[in-house]
Scaffold this active site. Structure first.
Site, PDB file in Angstrom:
ATOM      1  N   ASP A 108     -12.236  -1.325  -7.861  1.00  0.00           N
ATOM      2  CA  ASP A 108     -12.364  -0.184  -8.710  1.00  0.00           C
ATOM      3  C   ASP A 108     -11.405  -0.148  -9.826  1.00  0.00           C
ATOM      4  O   ASP A 108     -11.443   0.524 -10.852  1.00  0.00           O
ATOM      5  CB  ASP A 108     -12.365   0.879  -7.944  1.00  0.00           C
ATOM      6  CG  ASP A 108     -13.645   1.448  -7.143  1.00  0.00           C
ATOM      7  OD1 ASP A 108     -14.531   0.886  -7.574  1.00  0.00           O
ATOM      8  OD2 ASP A 108     -13.725   2.578  -6.727  1.00  0.00           O
ATOM      9  N   ARG A 140     -16.952   4.012   7.003  1.00  0.00           N
ATOM     10  CA  ARG A 140     -16.109   3.166   6.074  1.00  0.00           C
ATOM     11  C   ARG A 140     -14.757   2.833   6.838  1.00  0.00           C
ATOM     12  O   ARG A 140     -14.215   1.868   6.481  1.00  0.00           O
ATOM     13  CB  ARG A 140     -15.569   4.564   5.043  1.00  0.00           C
ATOM     14  CG  ARG A 140     -15.959   4.565   3.617  1.00  0.00           C
ATOM     15  CD  ARG A 140     -15.214   5.661   2.837  1.00  0.00           C
ATOM     16  NE  ARG A 140     -14.568   4.827   1.984  1.00  0.00           N
ATOM     17  CZ  ARG A 140     -14.955   4.277   0.768  1.00  0.00           C
ATOM     18  NH1 ARG A 140     -16.241   4.298   0.581  1.00  0.00           N
ATOM     19  NH2 ARG A 140     -14.149   3.731  -0.046  1.00  0.00           N
ATOM     20  N   TYR A 173     -28.132   8.619   6.542  1.00  0.00           N
ATOM     21  CA  TYR A 173     -28.314   7.394   7.588  1.00  0.00           C
ATOM     22  C   TYR A 173     -27.328   7.487   8.680  1.00  0.00           C
ATOM     23  O   TYR A 173     -26.128   8.083   8.610  1.00  0.00           O
ATOM     24  CB  TYR A 173     -28.244   6.078   6.649  1.00  0.00           C
ATOM     25  CG  TYR A 173     -26.793   5.743   6.022  1.00  0.00           C
ATOM     26  CD1 TYR A 173     -25.683   5.511   6.551  1.00  0.00           C
ATOM     27  CD2 TYR A 173     -26.987   5.926   4.578  1.00  0.00           C
ATOM     28  CE1 TYR A 173     -24.543   5.166   5.666  1.00  0.00           C
ATOM     29  CE2 TYR A 173     -25.578   5.852   3.768  1.00  0.00           C
ATOM     30  CZ  TYR A 173     -24.661   5.152   4.541  1.00  0.00           C
ATOM     31  OH  TYR A 173     -23.587   4.691   3.787  1.00  0.00           O
ATOM     32  N   GLU A 181       0.976  -1.279   0.172  1.00  0.00           N
ATOM     33  CA  GLU A 181      -0.126   0.020   0.176  1.00  0.00           C
ATOM     34  C   GLU A 181       0.942   1.220  -0.088  1.00  0.00           C
ATOM     35  O   GLU A 181       1.904   1.348   0.789  1.00  0.00           O
ATOM     36  CB  GLU A 181      -0.982  -0.083   1.165  1.00  0.00           C
ATOM     37  CG  GLU A 181      -1.705   1.428   1.772  1.00  0.00           C
ATOM     38  CD  GLU A 181      -2.323   1.721   0.488  1.00  0.00           C
ATOM     39  OE1 GLU A 181      -3.175   1.235  -0.025  1.00  0.00           O
ATOM     40  OE2 GLU A 181      -2.375   3.207   0.377  1.00  0.00           O
ATOM     41  N   GLN A 182       0.561   2.263  -0.779  1.00  0.00           N
ATOM     42  CA  GLN A 182       1.242   3.359  -0.971  1.00  0.00           C
ATOM     43  C   GLN A 182       1.350   4.226   0.350  1.00  0.00           C
ATOM     44  O   GLN A 182       2.182   5.060   0.482  1.00  0.00           O
ATOM     45  CB  GLN A 182       0.833   4.140  -2.193  1.00  0.00           C
ATOM     46  CG  GLN A 182      -0.515   4.815  -2.093  1.00  0.00           C
ATOM     47  CD  GLN A 182      -0.881   5.460  -3.463  1.00  0.00           C
ATOM     48  OE1 GLN A 182      -0.056   5.497  -4.440  1.00  0.00           O
ATOM     49  NE2 GLN A 182      -2.024   5.930  -3.437  1.00  0.00           N
TER      50      GLN A 182
HETATM   51  P1  FAD Z   1      -9.794   1.786  -3.259  1.00  0.00           P
HETATM   52  O1  FAD Z   1     -10.561   1.898  -1.980  1.00  0.00           O
HETATM   53  O2  FAD Z   1      -9.659   3.081  -4.074  1.00  0.00           O
HETATM   54  O3  FAD Z   1      -8.112   1.246  -3.016  1.00  0.00           O
HETATM   55  C1  FAD Z   1      -7.174   1.586  -3.707  1.00  0.00           C
HETATM   56  C2  FAD Z   1      -5.742   1.651  -2.961  1.00  0.00           C
HETATM   57  O4  FAD Z   1      -4.733   1.323  -3.520  1.00  0.00           O
HETATM   58  C3  FAD Z   1      -5.603   2.668  -2.020  1.00  0.00           C
HETATM   59  O5  FAD Z   1      -5.502   2.326  -0.765  1.00  0.00           O
HETATM   60  C4  FAD Z   1      -4.406   3.360  -2.614  1.00  0.00           C
HETATM   61  O6  FAD Z   1      -3.769   4.272  -1.561  1.00  0.00           O
HETATM   62  C5  FAD Z   1      -3.825   2.237  -3.130  1.00  0.00           C
HETATM   63  N1  FAD Z   1      -2.883   2.318  -4.369  1.00  0.00           N
HETATM   64  C6  FAD Z   1      -3.178   3.199  -5.517  1.00  0.00           C
HETATM   65  N2  FAD Z   1      -2.028   3.158  -6.205  1.00  0.00           N
HETATM   66  C7  FAD Z   1      -1.120   2.455  -5.597  1.00  0.00           C
HETATM   67  C8  FAD Z   1       0.370   2.261  -5.914  1.00  0.00           C
HETATM   68  N3  FAD Z   1       0.692   2.624  -7.111  1.00  0.00           N
HETATM   69  N4  FAD Z   1       1.158   1.626  -5.121  1.00  0.00           N
HETATM   70  C9  FAD Z   1       0.477   1.159  -3.686  1.00  0.00           C
HETATM   71  N5  FAD Z   1      -0.840   1.064  -3.601  1.00  0.00           N
HETATM   72  C10 FAD Z   1      -1.643   2.122  -4.430  1.00  0.00           C
HETATM   73  N6  FAD Z   1     -19.472   1.306  -2.170  1.00  0.00           N
HETATM   74  C11 FAD Z   1     -20.158   0.455  -1.410  1.00  0.00           C
HETATM   75  O7  FAD Z   1     -20.085  -0.841  -1.326  1.00  0.00           O
HETATM   76  N7  FAD Z   1     -21.335   0.781  -0.753  1.00  0.00           N
HETATM   77  C12 FAD Z   1     -21.404   2.341  -0.428  1.00  0.00           C
HETATM   78  O8  FAD Z   1     -22.270   2.642   0.184  1.00  0.00           O
HETATM   79  C13 FAD Z   1     -20.565   3.216  -1.333  1.00  0.00           C
HETATM   80  N8  FAD Z   1     -20.577   4.554  -1.112  1.00  0.00           N
HETATM   81  C14 FAD Z   1     -19.771   5.267  -1.957  1.00  0.00           C
HETATM   82  C15 FAD Z   1     -19.941   6.541  -1.885  1.00  0.00           C
HETATM   83  C16 FAD Z   1     -19.144   7.550  -2.610  1.00  0.00           C
HETATM   84  C17 FAD Z   1     -19.346   9.058  -2.824  1.00  0.00           C
HETATM   85  C18 FAD Z   1     -18.350   6.801  -3.544  1.00  0.00           C
HETATM   86  C19 FAD Z   1     -17.356   7.797  -4.291  1.00  0.00           C
HETATM   87  C20 FAD Z   1     -18.067   5.582  -3.341  1.00  0.00           C
HETATM   88  C21 FAD Z   1     -18.700   4.673  -2.697  1.00  0.00           C
HETATM   89  N9  FAD Z   1     -18.644   3.233  -2.757  1.00  0.00           N
HETATM   90  C22 FAD Z   1     -19.564   2.734  -1.970  1.00  0.00           C
HETATM   91  C23 FAD Z   1     -17.547   2.641  -3.794  1.00  0.00           C
HETATM   92  C24 FAD Z   1     -16.378   2.176  -2.801  1.00  0.00           C
HETATM   93  O9  FAD Z   1     -15.918   3.290  -2.000  1.00  0.00           O
HETATM   94  C25 FAD Z   1     -15.435   1.825  -3.913  1.00  0.00           C
HETATM   95  O10 FAD Z   1     -15.975   0.933  -4.849  1.00  0.00           O
HETATM   96  C26 FAD Z   1     -14.209   1.112  -3.389  1.00  0.00           C
HETATM   97  O11 FAD Z   1     -13.581   1.888  -2.186  1.00  0.00           O
HETATM   98  C27 FAD Z   1     -13.272   0.314  -3.971  1.00  0.00           C
HETATM   99  O12 FAD Z   1     -12.319  -0.164  -3.433  1.00  0.00           O
HETATM  100  P2  FAD Z   1     -10.755  -0.776  -3.953  1.00  0.00           P
HETATM  101  O13 FAD Z   1      -9.995  -1.477  -2.992  1.00  0.00           O
HETATM  102  O14 FAD Z   1     -11.120  -1.255  -5.300  1.00  0.00           O
HETATM  103  O15 FAD Z   1     -10.204   0.775  -4.202  1.00  0.00           O
END
Ligand code: FAD
Length: 380
Positions: free
Chosen positions: A292, A107, A213, A33-34
């Site tokens: 994502d 979160r 909520y 993790e960065q």
């Molecule tokens: P992320 O959570 O973005 O994690 C990516 C990680 O990778 C980060 O920690 C980052 O620092 C790290 N990283 C990036 N680049 C590098 C690199 N080069 N080297 C090392 N580390 C790196 N989802 C739900 O299920 N329920 C909800 O109610 C909901 N509400 C939301 C509300 C909003 C306003 C938004 C914007 C999103 C919401 N979501 C919700 C969606 C959810 O937040 C995302 O889909 C989820 O966080 C995706 O997780 P992820 O692990 O794929 O990506």
């Protein structure tokens, strides 16, 4: 056979869930993790029954029940009159129907729960990936900004919507900015001075909405998230501090309950809302995207993190017992199993109609990532 070594890039919801699942599937996993430390972003998150079913396998349910709010329903109301459009009732009936509760949490609490399912010695903070190279023997070499480098059998890139790994595999392109922003914050319910609010309501306006909520079992913290047009928002600042007075003005004509919550809130953050069309491919050789990084979506179904958590369970099933030579095929099975579902959720989320009118939500909440059949990829 030596254990398969997998590097997970990113310790967000998808990365931690992947590490939890893969370590239990006998994989030698390390998460990079960065960030130097985990920060507790002031935001809520809806934890769908489908995500909860995945996390049950890691014994996280008691922890999350203690940390999160158990709502009667997700109600959908007209923005001004408060007339009910559709009341999606959760509680014990939905828990029985879908096999797990629907919870509303902070979160930070969900992230901490997922982190607790990953042995600490598997986590490497302050490791920003800066180079990735697939070698002829199928191993993958990684280099980090802090000078560390390593070679592994496979890589799972859970590095978010601006994925570095996606760019390296498939080229650079920006996600689609919807022209809309979300204001969001969590604040103490005591600031409402006893004013009663609903458990969880989405207030539907003509071109904007707000979801409000509780995020704590004792109703001590309130969260809201909005969506409204702001085409000029500079996409460079994906996350910025918002102006509460502007926010209050933007929801002027809304129901008194909404105005009361916005009056009470001390500060807000604002986010650009982005998504993507489904990608043609998620993996190349022994490197795959997850969460994502490969299927970002608008938050209107509250399913983005849930999709990443489901991904983790299916990925671990595909990789179980596989050696380095079998990884690429396992990643294609992972994509073949998951993409139809995540693409459907991306498309449905984009329309922002989820639960607006009477809706059959079984296909979303009834899914079980631990038992869904693993698909074989179509022949190229
Ligand atoms: P992320 O959570 O973005 O994690 C990516 C990680 O990778 C980060 O920690 C980052 O620092 C790290 N990283 C990036 N680049 C590098 C690199 N080069 N080297 C090392 N580390 C790196 N989802 C739900 O299920 N329920 C909800 O109610 C909901 N509400 C939301 C509300 C909003 C306003 C938004 C914007 C999103 C919401 N979501 C919700 C969606 C959810 O937040 C995302 O889909 C989820 O966080 C995706 O997780 P992820 O692990 O794929 O990506």
């Amino acid at each position: 056979m030596s254990r398969l070594s997998v590097a997970v890039i990113g310790a967000g919801m998808g990365g931690l869930a992947s590490a939890a699942a893969l370590s239990r599937a006998g994989v030698d996993v390390t998460v990079y993790e960065q960030a130097q430390r985990f920060t507790r972003l002031g935001a809520g998150i809806q934890i769908g029954c489908n995500a909860m079913k995945v996390m049950r396998a890691w014994d996280l349910e008691p922890l999350l029940r203690r940390a999160a709010f158990y709502p009667r329903s997700w109600n959908n109301k007209e923005y001004d009159t408060g007339e009910v459009r559709f009341d999606m009732v959760f509680g014990p009936a939905a828990e029985e129907r879908y096999g797990a509760p629907y919870l509303l949490g902070h979160r930070g609490d969900l992230h901490a729960a997922l982190a607790s399912a990953v042995p600490e010695n598997l986590l490497r903070l302050d490791h920003k990936l800066t180079a990735i190279e697939q070698r002829a023997d199928r191993s993958v070499a990684l280099t980090f900004a802090n000078g560390h480098s390593t070679t592994v059998d496979a890589v799972v890139a859970a590095d978010g919507v601006h994925s570095f790994v996606k760019e390296r595999l498939f080229g650079r392109d920006e996600p689609n900015f919807t022209g809309r922003i979300a204001y969001r914050t969590v604040f103490p319910a005591s600031l409402l001075n006893g004013y009663p609010i609903d458990d969880c309501t989405k207030w539907w306006g003509p071109d904007r909405h707000i979801v409000i909520y509780y995020v704590k079992p004792d109703r001590s913290e309130v969260y809201f998230v909005t969506s409204q047009p702001e085409p000029g928002f500079t996409v460079e600042s994906w996350s910025a501090t918002g102006d509460v007075n502007e926010l209050r003005k933007a929801f002027d004509g809304f129901h008194p309950q909404v105005r009361k919550v916005l009056e009470a809130c001390p500060s807000v953050h604002k986010w650009a809302l982005v998504d993507r069309d489904p990608l043609p491919r998620w993996s190349a050789g022994n490197i795959t995207l997850l969460g994502d990084a490969c299927h970002p979506m608008t938050p209107y179904m509250a399913q983005g993190a849930a999709m990443a958590i489901e991904d983790a369970a299916v990925l671990s099933r595909c990789l179980k017992g596989v050696d380095r030579d079998g990884v690429a095929a396992a990643f294609r099975r992972f994509e073949a199993t998951r993409k139809p579902r995540t693409s459907r959720v991306q498309a449905s989320s984009r329309t922002n109609t989820w639960l607006k009118n009477p809706t059959d939500p079984d296909w979303v909440y009834g899914y079980d990532a631990w038992t869904t059949p693993i698909a074989e990829p179509a022949l190229a």
